[in-house]
Design an enzyme around this catalytic site. Sequence first.
Site, PDB file in Angstrom:
ATOM      1  CE  LYS A  46     -73.724  37.663 -30.462  1.00  0.00           C
ATOM      2  NZ  LYS A  46     -73.233  38.753 -31.324  1.00  0.00           N
ATOM      3  CB  THR A  47     -74.758  40.653 -26.645  1.00  0.00           C
ATOM      4  OG1 THR A  47     -73.614  41.508 -26.602  1.00  0.00           O
ATOM      5  CG2 THR A  47     -75.951  41.388 -26.065  1.00  0.00           C
ATOM      6  CG  MET A  74     -72.443  38.451 -36.191  1.00  0.00           C
ATOM      7  SD  MET A  74     -71.958  37.274 -37.434  1.00  0.00           S
ATOM      8  CE  MET A  74     -72.146  35.745 -36.542  1.00  0.00           C
ATOM      9  N   GLY A  75     -76.747  39.835 -36.080  1.00  0.00           N
ATOM     10  CA  GLY A  75     -78.146  39.919 -35.623  1.00  0.00           C
ATOM     11  C   GLY A  75     -78.388  39.253 -34.283  1.00  0.00           C
ATOM     12  CG  LEU A  76     -78.637  39.904 -29.868  1.00  0.00           C
ATOM     13  CD1 LEU A  76     -77.289  39.892 -29.196  1.00  0.00           C
ATOM     14  CD2 LEU A  76     -79.356  41.186 -29.565  1.00  0.00           C
ATOM     15  CB  CYS A 140     -76.752  45.260 -31.122  1.00  0.00           C
ATOM     16  SG  CYS A 140     -76.766  44.157 -32.563  1.00  0.00           S
ATOM     17  CG  ASN A 212     -71.036  47.292 -30.587  1.00  0.00           C
ATOM     18  OD1 ASN A 212     -70.560  46.531 -31.442  1.00  0.00           O
ATOM     19  ND2 ASN A 212     -72.039  46.950 -29.810  1.00  0.00           N
ATOM     20  CB  SER A 213     -69.013  46.972 -35.112  1.00  0.00           C
ATOM     21  OG  SER A 213     -70.405  46.840 -35.025  1.00  0.00           O
ATOM     22  N   GLY A 274     -60.295  48.008 -33.297  1.00  0.00           N
ATOM     23  CA  GLY A 274     -59.162  48.198 -34.194  1.00  0.00           C
ATOM     24  C   GLY A 274     -57.814  47.791 -33.646  1.00  0.00           C
TER      25      GLY A 274
HETATM   26  O1  RRO Z   1     -74.714  40.204 -33.093  1.00  0.00           O
HETATM   27  C1  RRO Z   1     -74.406  41.223 -33.740  1.00  0.00           C
HETATM   28  O2  RRO Z   1     -74.812  41.452 -34.901  1.00  0.00           O
HETATM   29  C2  RRO Z   1     -73.560  42.273 -33.143  1.00  0.00           C
HETATM   30  C3  RRO Z   1     -73.712  42.769 -31.874  1.00  0.00           C
HETATM   31 BR1  RRO Z   1     -74.938  42.068 -30.666  1.00  0.00          BR
HETATM   32  C4  RRO Z   1     -72.920  43.844 -31.439  1.00  0.00           C
HETATM   33  O3  RRO Z   1     -72.997  44.361 -30.308  1.00  0.00           O
HETATM   34  N1  RRO Z   1     -72.023  44.358 -32.313  1.00  0.00           N
HETATM   35  C5  RRO Z   1     -71.872  43.867 -33.571  1.00  0.00           C
HETATM   36  O4  RRO Z   1     -71.039  44.379 -34.341  1.00  0.00           O
HETATM   37  N2  RRO Z   1     -72.641  42.818 -33.968  1.00  0.00           N
END
Ligand code: RRO
Length: 340
Positions: A46-47, A74-76, A140, A212-213, A274
């Site tokens: 996870k980041t 999620m907000g990291l 993010c 990323n998303s 995807g």
């Molecule tokens: O934690 C997140 O909200 C999050 C991260 Br860090 C990211 O790089 N990409 C994402 O879709 N969610």
Amino acid sequence: MSCKPSNNNNWMIECPAIVNASGCMCDTKKSLTELNQSSADGICTKTATINPRMGNPSPRYWEHPDELFTINSMGLPNLGVKYYLEYYKSLGLKQQLDQHRCLSLAVMSTEESVAMLELVYDSTAEYCKYIDAIEWNLSCPNLVGKGILAYDFAAMSTWLDTITSTCIKKYNQTKQLEHGLKLPPYFEPYQFDVVASILAKYPAVTFINTINSVPNGLEIDIDTESTVIHPKNGMGGLGGPIVLPVSLANVNGFYRAFRNHSPVMHVNIIGTGGIQTGEDIFKLVLAGADMVSVGSQLMIEGPIVFDRLRTEFCEIMHAKGYYSLSQVKGRLKVAAAVTL
Ligand code: RRO
């Protein structure tokens, strides 16, 4: 990341390395252990930030009932960079056949990035001996009040300047870690060339992970007339099958930009976004991906997904008479123009 292709299948067909996308099944030692025991070719954490973070309030993740897409804000949330470094250290020194080990790091500020690098290269703990790559997350979409760094080309260049000149050069003398960037989706073709010309100045960056998303989607529950997640008024990053055309465009956009750059750039491309089937991986390789990572589908299906995807990919290769990735990688054809 130079995660090698595997060819341990019955037909001796090369398959691109398949790893988890950061953020999926990789936030605790328990989930990382599950990945470590799976057939994933590599694992990515996870980041992480310098200190642990709770992240955004729940509900913050939602899956479409028909698996069309996921939405997250999620907000990291993460347990802090030291937690993930200790996890890798607990695995011991890497043996030849062990999975590739990647540490995903947030870019909250240049000072924090430098502080995290100092920890990675700490000469007493020697964490860098236990990992292969750092994937810097410049994308993010869910940090309240903070934009996506990789959309601000000037800020991204300034950050790269500091990281490469003051840190990567200084610390890489002990061990050559790979450095890569997790990028957001770009939506205009010129942006691939702009990013490529920035990266050309930083040869320490050896891979990109795209995408990323997709920021930002909104899903609404018609019964409750409410958003399905809470943070950011319900907006969040989109993943799952609906983003595949965006990831294909980004992989191919970067593949062409690197190839057309003078001199040609050798930056590995991790295709993400995807993937649901082996066919999706085949498309990403055709578009130019060196390897792939799986996010939403891993969340839905669990680590068994790696075996299924590898089998499906090899079945397609076998049916087409291919055995090597070089026969496919980047060989996408453009539909011929039809004169009416
Ligand atoms: O934690 C997140 O909200 C999050 C991260 Br860090 C990211 O790089 N990409 C994402 O879709 N969610």
